[in-house]
Design a protein around this motif. Structure first.
Motif, PDB file in Angstrom:
ATOM      1  N   MET A  68      30.556  47.620  38.845  1.00 38.15           N
ATOM      2  CA  MET A  68      29.304  48.021  39.477  1.00 38.15           C
ATOM      3  C   MET A  68      29.451  47.915  40.984  1.00 38.15           C
ATOM      4  N   THR A  69      29.272  48.969  41.677  1.00 36.58           N
ATOM      5  CA  THR A  69      29.327  48.922  43.125  1.00 36.58           C
ATOM      6  C   THR A  69      28.096  49.633  43.658  1.00 36.58           C
ATOM      7  N   ASN A  70      27.427  48.996  44.589  1.00 40.05           N
ATOM      8  CA  ASN A  70      26.360  49.688  45.287  1.00 40.05           C
ATOM      9  C   ASN A  70      26.644  49.542  46.772  1.00 40.05           C
ATOM     10  N   SER A  71      25.803  50.059  47.601  1.00 37.09           N
ATOM     11  CA  SER A  71      26.062  50.090  49.035  1.00 37.09           C
ATOM     12  C   SER A  71      26.093  48.689  49.644  1.00 37.09           C
ATOM     13  N   ARG A  72      25.625  47.689  48.924  1.00 30.20           N
ATOM     14  CA  ARG A  72      25.527  46.354  49.500  1.00 30.20           C
ATOM     15  C   ARG A  72      26.627  45.416  49.008  1.00 30.20           C
ATOM     16  N   THR A  73      27.492  45.926  48.112  1.00 28.34           N
ATOM     17  CA  THR A  73      28.590  45.093  47.640  1.00 28.34           C
ATOM     18  C   THR A  73      29.831  45.395  48.471  1.00 28.34           C
ATOM     19  N   ILE A  74      30.753  44.459  48.490  1.00 22.32           N
ATOM     20  CA  ILE A  74      31.994  44.682  49.224  1.00 22.32           C
ATOM     21  C   ILE A  74      33.189  44.577  48.264  1.00 22.32           C
ATOM     22  N   PRO A  75      34.245  45.348  48.535  1.00 21.68           N
ATOM     23  CA  PRO A  75      35.418  45.356  47.652  1.00 21.68           C
ATOM     24  C   PRO A  75      36.057  43.986  47.446  1.00 21.68           C
ATOM     25  N   LYS A  76      36.037  43.120  48.460  1.00 28.38           N
ATOM     26  CA  LYS A  76      36.657  41.798  48.320  1.00 28.38           C
ATOM     27  C   LYS A  76      35.968  40.971  47.236  1.00 28.38           C
ATOM     28  N   VAL A  77      34.646  41.128  47.103  1.00 33.39           N
ATOM     29  CA  VAL A  77      33.932  40.383  46.063  1.00 33.39           C
ATOM     30  C   VAL A  77      34.159  41.043  44.701  1.00 33.39           C
ATOM     31  N   ASP A  78      34.243  42.387  44.678  1.00 35.63           N
ATOM     32  CA  ASP A  78      34.610  43.071  43.429  1.00 35.63           C
ATOM     33  C   ASP A  78      35.931  42.493  42.915  1.00 35.63           C
ATOM     34  N   GLU A  79      36.880  42.359  43.834  1.00 32.92           N
ATOM     35  CA  GLU A  79      38.208  41.851  43.495  1.00 32.92           C
ATOM     36  C   GLU A  79      38.131  40.410  42.989  1.00 32.92           C
ATOM     37  N   PHE A  80      37.338  39.581  43.661  1.00 33.16           N
ATOM     38  CA  PHE A  80      37.160  38.185  43.239  1.00 33.16           C
ATOM     39  C   PHE A  80      36.654  38.131  41.792  1.00 33.16           C
ATOM     40  N   ILE A  81      35.634  38.929  41.494  1.00 30.03           N
ATOM     41  CA  ILE A  81      35.044  38.930  40.144  1.00 30.03           C
ATOM     42  C   ILE A  81      36.039  39.474  39.121  1.00 30.03           C
ATOM     43  N   ASN A  82      36.722  40.565  39.471  1.00 28.10           N
ATOM     44  CA  ASN A  82      37.689  41.156  38.540  1.00 28.10           C
ATOM     45  C   ASN A  82      38.854  40.223  38.230  1.00 28.10           C
ATOM     46  N   LYS A  83      39.247  39.393  39.196  1.00 31.42           N
ATOM     47  CA  LYS A  83      40.362  38.464  39.006  1.00 31.42           C
ATOM     48  C   LYS A  83      39.948  37.178  38.294  1.00 31.42           C
ATOM     49  N   ALA A  84      38.660  36.917  38.211  1.00 36.13           N
ATOM     50  CA  ALA A  84      38.180  35.652  37.632  1.00 36.13           C
ATOM     51  C   ALA A  84      38.666  35.489  36.199  1.00 36.13           C
ATOM     52  N   GLN A  85      39.246  34.337  35.925  1.00 38.70           N
ATOM     53  CA  GLN A  85      39.699  34.018  34.564  1.00 38.70           C
ATOM     54  C   GLN A  85      38.518  33.585  33.692  1.00 38.70           C
ATOM     55  N   LYS A  86      37.518  33.026  34.340  1.00 33.91           N
ATOM     56  CA  LYS A  86      36.363  32.477  33.641  1.00 33.91           C
ATOM     57  C   LYS A  86      35.116  32.879  34.412  1.00 33.91           C
ATOM     58  N   TRP A  87      33.998  32.989  33.745  1.00 33.15           N
ATOM     59  CA  TRP A  87      32.690  33.256  34.349  1.00 33.15           C
ATOM     60  C   TRP A  87      32.535  34.670  34.916  1.00 33.15           C
ATOM     61  N   LYS A  88      33.362  35.620  34.545  1.00 33.00           N
ATOM     62  CA  LYS A  88      33.297  36.977  35.106  1.00 33.00           C
ATOM     63  C   LYS A  88      31.918  37.613  34.934  1.00 33.00           C
ATOM     64  N   GLU A  89      31.413  37.626  33.702  1.00 29.23           N
ATOM     65  CA  GLU A  89      30.100  38.229  33.417  1.00 29.23           C
ATOM     66  C   GLU A  89      28.992  37.463  34.143  1.00 29.23           C
ATOM     67  N   GLU A  90      29.128  36.141  34.182  1.00 25.53           N
ATOM     68  CA  GLU A  90      28.140  35.287  34.834  1.00 25.53           C
ATOM     69  C   GLU A  90      28.095  35.540  36.339  1.00 25.53           C
ATOM     70  N   TYR A  91      29.272  35.665  36.966  1.00 28.93           N
ATOM     71  CA  TYR A  91      29.317  35.964  38.409  1.00 28.93           C
ATOM     72  C   TYR A  91      28.628  37.289  38.704  1.00 28.93           C
ATOM     73  N   GLU A  92      28.919  38.293  37.867  1.00 30.80           N
ATOM     74  CA  GLU A  92      28.350  39.629  38.069  1.00 30.80           C
ATOM     75  C   GLU A  92      26.821  39.570  38.007  1.00 30.80           C
ATOM     76  N   ARG A  93      26.312  38.849  37.027  1.00 24.85           N
ATOM     77  CA  ARG A  93      24.863  38.717  36.840  1.00 24.85           C
ATOM     78  C   ARG A  93      24.220  38.006  38.033  1.00 24.85           C
ATOM     79  N   LEU A  94      24.829  36.901  38.444  1.00 29.65           N
ATOM     80  CA  LEU A  94      24.323  36.134  39.580  1.00 29.65           C
ATOM     81  C   LEU A  94      24.371  36.975  40.851  1.00 29.65           C
ATOM     82  N   ARG A  95      25.453  37.722  41.019  1.00 32.19           N
ATOM     83  CA  ARG A  95      25.606  38.601  42.179  1.00 32.19           C
ATOM     84  C   ARG A  95      24.461  39.606  42.253  1.00 32.19           C
ATOM     85  N   ASN A  96      24.125  40.207  41.122  1.00 36.24           N
ATOM     86  CA  ASN A  96      23.045  41.197  41.095  1.00 36.24           C
ATOM     87  C   ASN A  96      21.702  40.573  41.452  1.00 36.24           C
TER      88      ASN A  96
END
Length: 124
Positions: free
Chosen positions: A1-29
């Motif tokens: 999910m990318t919108n105009s207010r997200t940055i690629p570095k955080v996308d990368e952080f979430i995609n690389k996460a071994q744990k809590w990936k879905e949780e990070y995405e939800r909290l981010r939103n």
């Protein structure tokens, strides 16, 4: 999910996460709904208001957390803020252990973020 207010570095952080990936995405939103600016600081998603740090997403073995930089100044009407360490001065965390908690606490989290922005605006 990318919108105009997200940055690629955080996308990368979430995609690389071994744990809590879905949780990070939800909290981010939830956080992005609060009009904060997304950045990557200390290797973690950090959200700022007019260049001042408001919250950062943290992952640990047993839980993940939303840490408020000036959490000690929040009213904490729900009694959910935790001091991250005995030497922590102003920081406080809301801790979660699953994505359902982030969903059920969305309105509370937004209220705390809103209060944290007000604290920042007031210059406390």
């Amino acid at each position: 999910m990318t919108n105009s207010r997200t940055i690629p570095k955080v996308d990368e952080f979430i995609n690389k996460a071994q744990k809590w990936k879905e949780e990070y995405e939800r909290l981010r939103n939830i956080i992005l709904d609060c009009e904060l600016t997304e950045e990557l600081k200390w290797g973690k998603p950090c959200y700022t208001f007019e260049k001042s740090n408001i919250v950062i997403i943290q992952g640990f073995k047993e839980y993940f957390a939303l840490m408020f930089f000036k959490g000690a100044l929040l009213k904490d009407t729900n009694g959910i803020l935790v001091k991250p360490g005995e030497n922590s001065q102003a920081q406080r965390q809301i801790r979660f252990t699953n994505v359902q908690e982030t969903v059920s606490m969305e309105s509370i989290v937004k209220a705390y973020i809103s209060e944290a922005i007000d604290v920042e605006k007031s210059g406390l």
